[in-house]
Design a protein around this motif. Structure first.
Motif, mmCIF file in Angstrom:
data_model
loop_
_atom_site.group_PDB
_atom_site.id
_atom_site.type_symbol
_atom_site.label_atom_id
_atom_site.label_comp_id
_atom_site.label_asym_id
_atom_site.label_seq_id
_atom_site.Cartn_x
_atom_site.Cartn_y
_atom_site.Cartn_z
ATOM 1 N N PRO A 123 93.284 -41.104 5.026
ATOM 2 C CA PRO A 123 92.394 -39.669 4.684
ATOM 3 C C PRO A 123 92.562 -38.765 6.055
ATOM 4 N N ALA A 124 93.190 -39.227 6.973
ATOM 5 C CA ALA A 124 93.618 -38.173 8.206
ATOM 6 C C ALA A 124 94.699 -37.361 7.351
ATOM 7 N N PHE A 125 95.758 -38.163 6.973
ATOM 8 C CA PHE A 125 96.936 -37.276 6.255
ATOM 9 C C PHE A 125 96.485 -36.165 5.409
ATOM 10 N N LEU A 126 95.510 -36.761 4.482
ATOM 11 C CA LEU A 126 95.040 -35.716 3.487
ATOM 12 C C LEU A 126 94.109 -34.756 3.742
ATOM 13 N N MET A 127 93.018 -34.804 4.790
ATOM 14 C CA MET A 127 92.388 -33.724 5.306
ATOM 15 C C MET A 127 93.219 -33.011 6.155
ATOM 16 N N ALA A 128 94.230 -33.322 6.687
ATOM 17 C CA ALA A 128 95.185 -32.405 7.473
ATOM 18 C C ALA A 128 96.000 -31.451 6.469
ATOM 19 N N ALA A 129 96.113 -31.868 5.207
ATOM 20 C CA ALA A 129 96.877 -31.196 4.423
ATOM 21 C C ALA A 129 95.801 -30.283 3.561
ATOM 22 N N GLY A 130 94.562 -30.221 3.680
ATOM 23 C CA GLY A 130 93.616 -29.620 3.038
ATOM 24 C C GLY A 130 93.231 -30.370 1.524
ATOM 25 N N ILE A 131 93.326 -31.710 1.517
ATOM 26 C CA ILE A 131 93.211 -32.389 0.427
ATOM 27 C C ILE A 131 91.878 -33.520 0.451
ATOM 28 N N ALA A 132 91.316 -33.534 -0.663
ATOM 29 C CA ALA A 132 90.058 -34.441 -0.192
ATOM 30 C C ALA A 132 90.577 -35.764 -0.125
ATOM 31 N N PRO A 133 89.677 -36.600 0.816
ATOM 32 C CA PRO A 133 90.222 -38.100 0.927
ATOM 33 C C PRO A 133 89.538 -38.993 0.007
ATOM 34 N N PRO A 134 90.049 -40.110 -0.246
ATOM 35 C CA PRO A 134 89.399 -41.046 -1.233
ATOM 36 C C PRO A 134 87.873 -41.417 -0.881
ATOM 37 N N LYS A 135 87.122 -41.573 -1.795
ATOM 38 C CA LYS A 135 85.738 -41.791 -1.770
ATOM 39 C C LYS A 135 85.146 -43.131 -1.164
ATOM 40 N N ARG A 136 86.129 -44.115 -1.660
ATOM 41 C CA ARG A 136 85.915 -45.505 -1.165
ATOM 42 C C ARG A 136 86.943 -46.279 -1.085
ATOM 43 N N VAL A 137 87.118 -47.230 -0.022
ATOM 44 C CA VAL A 137 88.109 -48.339 0.113
ATOM 45 C C VAL A 137 87.475 -49.537 0.191
ATOM 46 N N PHE A 138 88.028 -50.261 -0.798
ATOM 47 C CA PHE A 138 87.316 -51.820 -0.675
ATOM 48 C C PHE A 138 88.410 -52.829 -0.317
ATOM 49 N N ALA A 139 88.175 -53.637 0.721
ATOM 50 C CA ALA A 139 89.178 -54.606 1.402
ATOM 51 C C ALA A 139 88.551 -56.011 1.057
ATOM 52 N N HIS A 140 89.273 -56.665 0.148
ATOM 53 C CA HIS A 140 89.114 -58.162 -0.236
ATOM 54 C C HIS A 140 89.598 -58.911 1.016
ATOM 55 N N GLY A 141 89.278 -60.492 0.471
ATOM 56 C CA GLY A 141 89.742 -61.346 1.488
ATOM 57 C C GLY A 141 91.010 -62.054 0.974
ATOM 58 N N TRP A 142 91.456 -63.041 1.616
ATOM 59 C CA TRP A 142 92.452 -63.804 1.293
ATOM 60 C C TRP A 142 92.238 -65.310 0.698
ATOM 61 N N TRP A 143 93.284 -65.682 -0.129
ATOM 62 C CA TRP A 143 92.835 -66.939 -0.660
ATOM 63 C C TRP A 143 93.680 -68.332 0.169
ATOM 64 N N THR A 144 92.995 -69.426 0.376
ATOM 65 C CA THR A 144 93.871 -70.588 0.604
ATOM 66 C C THR A 144 93.978 -71.245 -0.713
ATOM 67 N N ASN A 145 94.938 -72.478 -0.516
ATOM 68 C CA ASN A 145 95.256 -73.093 -1.703
ATOM 69 C C ASN A 145 94.742 -74.652 -1.089
#
Length: 524
Positions: A287-309
């Motif tokens: 989002p910093a790259f985008l704002m610096a370039a005058g472009i709107a940043p993404p609305k939402r970032v969703f980070a999921h977890g990891w799997w074990t086996n």
């Protein structure tokens, strides 16, 4: 009135190895939301692809004895093949070695440079080749004389000329946007909340530690120590930092730098789905790259977890990497798709076990949903001449009907929050209610005592099954298409709006066939 467009992305996957369950998991979540939004009347753009530049890929190609381009061509194809194997409905597959992407990277760099957001200097610091990232001394752990990043990757001290991005300038603005109320136009939403707190704390600590030297927070965005990457315009001795290159893919596919491109109307992205290990790149740098370039940043970032086996951390050294292709071959595509999003709350870590998969398939899919469909449709075949009965008395099964009618809104709300397991639980809770209803009403007995009520009960259950099959299409597209066929639902009446339009009485229904194959628990 047209519903808003939706832009959904997976991370672009690094091609230093073959696809594994984590790749399939992220793309599956994106695919389910994309399919749901299409059925809900939205125009959707769903992007996935591969990240093919950087020192790590260059080294992997060398180790394989291949030219980097030939290496990335081969490994990228495995990720493209995964989209077919898993039934993903992506609208584009982007590769960072494509000319369109290199052109977008160069264009973005030029805009940042023209705006004074990039400057030339020298960089030295602890660098992890595996992560393609620098780390501060306080983030490192030392074992047996070797320093390691928080990810476990070894680090080495690097000094080289580098271009820098003025990240420090944008950190206060990022914090402001994180803290805006839900629904505010400029808010950058980070989910789950634990990841948002982690990102905020990271920025706040940096601003505190370097209050007198904010330039220390600026980001090195070029390298001279390797050549496999996008050349910096006007200075070909430098290649762009792989994360600046990689993250740009999201706007490349939307047509950048041509903001008159038909796809540009989808930007900004509604959700970037990512693994928790790359949340910092997507919520701070991007989002910093985008704002610096005058472009709107993404609305939402969703980070999921990891799997074990089966309770063990997954690693190549342990030989327990889960191959999604092998899983699909063993259990079938739709049961695997269902299990991965049903078993664990999205955003949390989870454990994969074959016994858990078998329990879900046998208990919820075969015994609950599959058995309900078979009972209802078999009764219609035997007692109604294979024709859909009329609705009858609206009071019959009215409570079930009301609950089923509310399901679409419940599932929509949960998927808008990426609560995939709760969306599925809402449907399965209603399936359990419908099984209780058919047992209580016993339409097989009503055939003799009250055939009019029997017909109304079966029609009510048929309507419930239609709703379940319609809502579960994003999760199990093939199997639910088969169920909708058995329910006599035309192909053009399978979106959510069509649920408000009852099928005509007398619609012919084909004899039912089993939807799910049960798994032998002893062999699981």
């Amino acid at each position: 009135m047209a519903k808003p467009t939706i832009y959904l992305t997976t991370p672009i996957y690094y091609v230093n190895d073959r696809p594994h369950i984590g790749h399939a998991y992220t793309s599956l979540a994106t695919d389910v939301l994309a399919r749901f939004k299409r059925l809900d009347g939205h125009e959707v753009f769903f992007l996935t692809g591969t990240d093919e530049h950087g020192q790590k890929v260059e080294k992997a190609a060398q180790d394989a004895g291949e030219d980097p381009q030939a290496f990335t061509d081969r490994v990228s194809q495995a990720f493209r093949d995964l989209t077919t194997t898993m039934g993903f409905s992506n609208d584009d597959f982007i590769r960072t070695t494509e000319p369109r992407h290199k052109a977008a990277c160069v264009a973005l760099w030029k805009v940042l440079a023209e705006r004074g957001e990039i400057y030339l200097g020298d960089y030295e610091g602890w660098y992890a080749v595996r992560d393609e990232a620098f780390y501060g001394p306080d983030e490192l752990v030392e074992r047996d004389g070797v320093k390691y990043a928080p990810s476990g990757a070894p680090v080495e001290w690097v000094r080289e000329p580098s271009y820098f991005f003025r990240l420090s300038k944008w950190l206060p603005e990022l914090l402001r946007r994180y803290d805006l109320p839900a629904g505010a136009p400029d808010r950058i939403d980070i989910e789950p909340e634990s990841r948002r707190n982690e990102v905020r704390a990271f920025i706040q600590q940096g601003l505190k530690d370097f209050a007198d030297r904010p330039e220390k927070l600026d980001l090195s965005v070029s390298r001279t120590s390797f050549t496999w990457g996008v050349k910096v315009p006007g200075d070909p001795a430098h290649v762009m930092y792989v994360w600046l290159d990689a993250l740009t893919n999201y706007i490349t596919a939307a047509g950048y730098p041509d903001t008159s491109h038909p796809r540009w109307r989808f930007w900004p992205a509604d959700v970037h789905f990512v693994g928790k290990d790359i949340v910092r790149f997507h919520t701070i740098y991007w989002p910093a790259f985008l704002m610096a370039a005058g472009i709107a940043p993404p609305k939402r970032v969703f980070a999921h977890g990891w799997w074990t086996n089966e309770g063990q951390k997954i690693s190549k050294s342990l030989g327990n990497v889960i191959d999604p292709v092998a899983l699909v071959e063993e259990y079938g595509l739709d049961p695997v798709r269902y299990f991965l999003l049903r078993e664990v709350p999205f955003g949390q870590d989870g454990d994969f076990s074959r016994k858990a998969l078998a329990n879900r398939l046998n208990g919820e899919l075969a015994d609950a949903l599959g058995n309900l469909a078979n009972r209802v449709l078999s009764l219609i075949q035997r007692n109604c001449g294979g024709m859909l009965p009329g609705a009858g008395d609206p009071a019959v099964g009215g409570a079930l009907a009301g609950a089923v009618q509310a399901l679409t809104g419940q599932v929509r709300d949960r998927l808008d929050r990426q609560e995939f397991h709760l969306a599925l639980e809402a449907v399965m809770a209603s399936v359990r209610d419908a099984n209780g209803y058919i047992t209580h009403e016993a339409p097989w007995a009503l055939k003799k005592t009250d055939p009019v009520r029997m017909a109304a009960v079966l029609r009510r259950l048929h309507s419930a099954l239609r709703a379940y099959a319609t809502l579960l299409q994003p999760f199990m597209p093939g199997t639910m298409a088969a169920l909708l066929d058995q329910l006599g639902v035309p192909a053009d009446a399978r979106d959510f709006a069509a649920l408000a339009m009852p099928l005509p009485e007398g619609t012919p229904l084909p004899p039912p066939t089993p939807l799910f194959r049960k798994i032998d628990l002893a062999a699981a």
